[in-house]
Design a protein around this motif. Structure first.
Motif, mmCIF file in Angstrom:
data_model
loop_
_atom_site.group_PDB
_atom_site.id
_atom_site.type_symbol
_atom_site.label_atom_id
_atom_site.label_comp_id
_atom_site.label_asym_id
_atom_site.label_seq_id
_atom_site.Cartn_x
_atom_site.Cartn_y
_atom_site.Cartn_z
ATOM 1 N N GLU A 148 -0.090 -1.125 -0.041
ATOM 2 C CA GLU A 148 0.883 -1.595 0.831
ATOM 3 C C GLU A 148 1.712 -2.337 -0.262
ATOM 4 O O GLU A 148 3.099 -2.131 -0.121
ATOM 5 N N SER A 153 1.845 5.372 2.011
ATOM 6 C CA SER A 153 2.176 3.963 1.495
ATOM 7 C C SER A 153 3.502 3.843 1.859
ATOM 8 O O SER A 153 4.584 4.950 2.048
ATOM 9 N N PRO A 154 3.885 2.425 2.338
ATOM 10 C CA PRO A 154 5.315 2.162 2.912
ATOM 11 C C PRO A 154 6.379 2.588 1.788
ATOM 12 O O PRO A 154 7.652 2.732 2.042
ATOM 13 N N GLN A 205 9.492 4.984 2.082
ATOM 14 C CA GLN A 205 10.820 4.636 2.603
ATOM 15 C C GLN A 205 11.809 4.833 1.642
ATOM 16 O O GLN A 205 12.655 5.359 1.455
ATOM 17 N N SER A 231 10.151 7.177 6.786
ATOM 18 C CA SER A 231 9.188 6.095 6.835
ATOM 19 C C SER A 231 7.558 6.725 7.178
ATOM 20 O O SER A 231 7.576 7.807 7.136
#
Ligand code: ADP
Length: 544
Positions: free
Chosen positions: A25, A46-47, A50, A56
């Motif tokens: 993360e 993984s974020p 974005q 997302s």
């Protein structure tokens, strides 16, 4: 099981996937972690997706990798070109490249390093890939590539242009060489002399013809000056002619004597042209010339012969007039004789006023003798062979003197002379005797042309006038005129319509006119007869 639960299970079951999920993360924005199950369905992302892909994790999980990214097979690991999934070999890893257009329109390029994930029994349960954002690097490389390409194209372009220019220069050079060779051959094959020289007369170039003429080699001539070869009496004049050249009047022709190679004196005719620099200073001269000695000699001989002919013609005219002249001379002599007898008688008889009468007779005798002497002097001048002598002359006087010479002829033919002489007649430059000869010829022809006219119609108007450029004398008769005869033929040698004519009179008038830069021409009268005009140029005024 939810996607997150699947992922957690995969993570915890993989002996090599030891990193805690918090680690993923916290991944930097530049890195992307993707996990997929055995079917290639994304179970985790993984974020950073974005930031990197504009999507997302929730949007991505459940897609296939091939749906998420446009995979670049060409750049991918050659060991497994056609699959983004690690090979069956459990330890195998693979690298592949993919890209995706983000919602903002920018294409993101990723390099992905993938490896398998195992469960406790060492079975492959999925894959895990770490992606690196290569967009900036790729763009830089692309820019570099483009610049390189541009540079290469420019270089190629330049090379082509240099090659073309070189070829063109070579062609021009060849043409120049060819035209120089042509020019050289023209200059060298000339029979005319060609020379270039510096102010002061030092030769910088002479052609073969001139070398042959002066019997010296080019090496001897270039660097030497020609001034001493000009006859010393003509030198100052030639130098003056050359000094008078200006950018407005850059060339002059010059005829002068030269000392020739064999020691004789010859004549050269040169056209000299000055070449000026932008400031108007003479840089060099170029001259084209030839030897005109023979021409000059021939012209001199012709002139001498013409002068002789003109003289002979005067003598011939005199021959025709001799009876009349004898009569003219006889008259005053006869009068003198009578007056002498009268004087003697008066003195012998000793009459009271005898002496004074005798003195009157003596005065008459003196006048008669003076008149006779004048006629004889005039005749002698007319028949003498004297060199041509130009002087300022009044054409009215010439007309009167000429009329006196043929006074008897005029009386004999009953021609009435009508004088219309301009009072303010400008003087002209000419030879008195030759001009009289022209007038005598015109008078005689006019008298002869009127022989068939009735006495009362035999009128000859002698008129003088002048216009802007010429002083003119005209003989306007009332004779037979020309009829069908061509006016232009009158001045041809040997053209005559008379039985006893020679046809030389007007031809010699033309010769005399030429020597005086004068014009002579005939024109039909409105009434009967013909007018012959003789126009002499007015002397050029020498303005201070
Ligand atoms: P010539 O008098 O011996 O014939 P000229 O040369 O003096 O030679 O004249 C050539 C010819 O020009 C003459 O034969 C005549 O035909 C013609 N001519 C000259 N003057 C006159 C004139 N005033 N009127 C008519 N014809 C003329």
């Amino acid at each position: 099981m939810s996607t997150d639960q699947k992922h957690d299970a995969m993570m915890s079951s993989s002996p090599r996937a030891t990193a805690p999920s918090a680690w993923w993360e916290a991944l930097q924005d530049e890195l992307l972690v993707i996990s997929a199950d055995q079917q290639g369905i994304i179970t985790y992302v993984s974020p950073s997706s974005q930031h990197l892909l504009g999507c997302s994790p929730t949007e991505i999980v459940g897609q296939r990798i091939g749906e998420l990214l446009d995979l670049d097979d060409a750049l991918s690991n050659p060991s497994d070109n056609n699959s983004h999934q690690a090979a069956a070999n459990p330890d195998s890893q693979q690298t592949y490249f993919g890209s995706r257009v983000r919602p903002d329109g920018e294409r993101i390029h990723l390099a992905l390093f993938e490896c398998n994930i195992f469960d406790d029994q060492e079975n492959v349960v999925g894959t895990q890939a770490v992606g690196f954002d290569l967009t900036n690097r790729l763009n830089e490389e692309l820019t570099l590539q483009r610049s390189e390409q541009k540079y290469r194209r420019l270089k190629e372009d330049l090379e082509v242009r240099v090659a073309e220019r070189t070829a063109e220069l070579q062609r021009i050079n060849e043409m120049l060489l060819e035209s120089e060779a042509r020019y050289r051959s023209v200059v060298e094959d000339q029979t005319e002399f060609i020379a270039r020289w510096l102010p002061g007369g030092t030769y910088t170039f002479v052609n073969e013809a001139y070398c042959r003429y002066v019997q010296r080699s080019r090496e001897e001539l270039v660097g030497s000056t020609f001034i001493p070869t000009i006859h010393e009496e003509d030198r100052a004049r030639v130098e003056q002619e050359i000094a008078s050249l200006t950018p407005e009047r850059p060339s002059v022709t010059s005829e002068h004597r030269v000392y020739r190679a064999d020691g004789s004196i010859g004549w050269n005719h040169w056209t000299n042209r000055a070449l000026f620099d932008p400031a108007g200073r003479v840089e060099e001269y170029q001259s084209v010339g030839r030897d005109v000695t023979e021409l000059k000699n021939a012209a001199d001989t012709i002139r001498e012969k013409e002068a002789h002919l003109v003289h002979v013609s005067r003598l011939a005219t005199m021959g025709e007039l001799v009876a009349g002249i004898a009569h003219e001379v006889h008259q005053p002599l006869h009068a003198a004789k009578i007056f002498a007898e009268a004087a003697r008688r008066n003195l012998e008889t000793a009459m009271p006023d005898g002496v004074s009468t005798a003195i009157d007779c003596m005065n008459e005798i003196s006048d008669a003798v003076t008149r006779t002497a004048k006629i004889i002097r005039h005749l002698r001048a007319f028949t003498e062979s004297t060199p041509v002598r130009f002087e300022s002359i009044n054409l009215n006087c010439v007309a009167r003197e000429a009329a006196e010479i043929i006074a008897y002829e005029v009386r004999r033919t009953n021609v009435k002379l009508l004088w219309e002489l301009a009072e303010d007649l400008p003087l002209v430059e000419g030879d008195q005797v030759q001009l009289e000869q022209v007038c005598v010829n015109l008078l005689m022809n006019a008298c002869e042309a009127m022989l068939k006219s009735p006495f009362e119609d035999r009128r000859l108007v002698i008129q003088t006038s002048h216009d802007e450029n010429y002083v003119i004398i005209s003989y306007c008769d009332s004779g037979c005129g020309l009829g069908e005869t061509d006016k232009n033929r009158l001045f041809d040698a040997f053209f005559t319509t008379k039985q006893q004519g020679m046809g030389m009179g007007l031809s010699l008038c033309q010769t005399i006119a030429d020597a005086h830069d004068a014009n002579i021409w005939a024109e039909d009268n409105e009434g009967p007869g013909l007018t012959l005009n003789f126009a002499l140029p007015k002397p050029k005024r020498n303005d201070p």
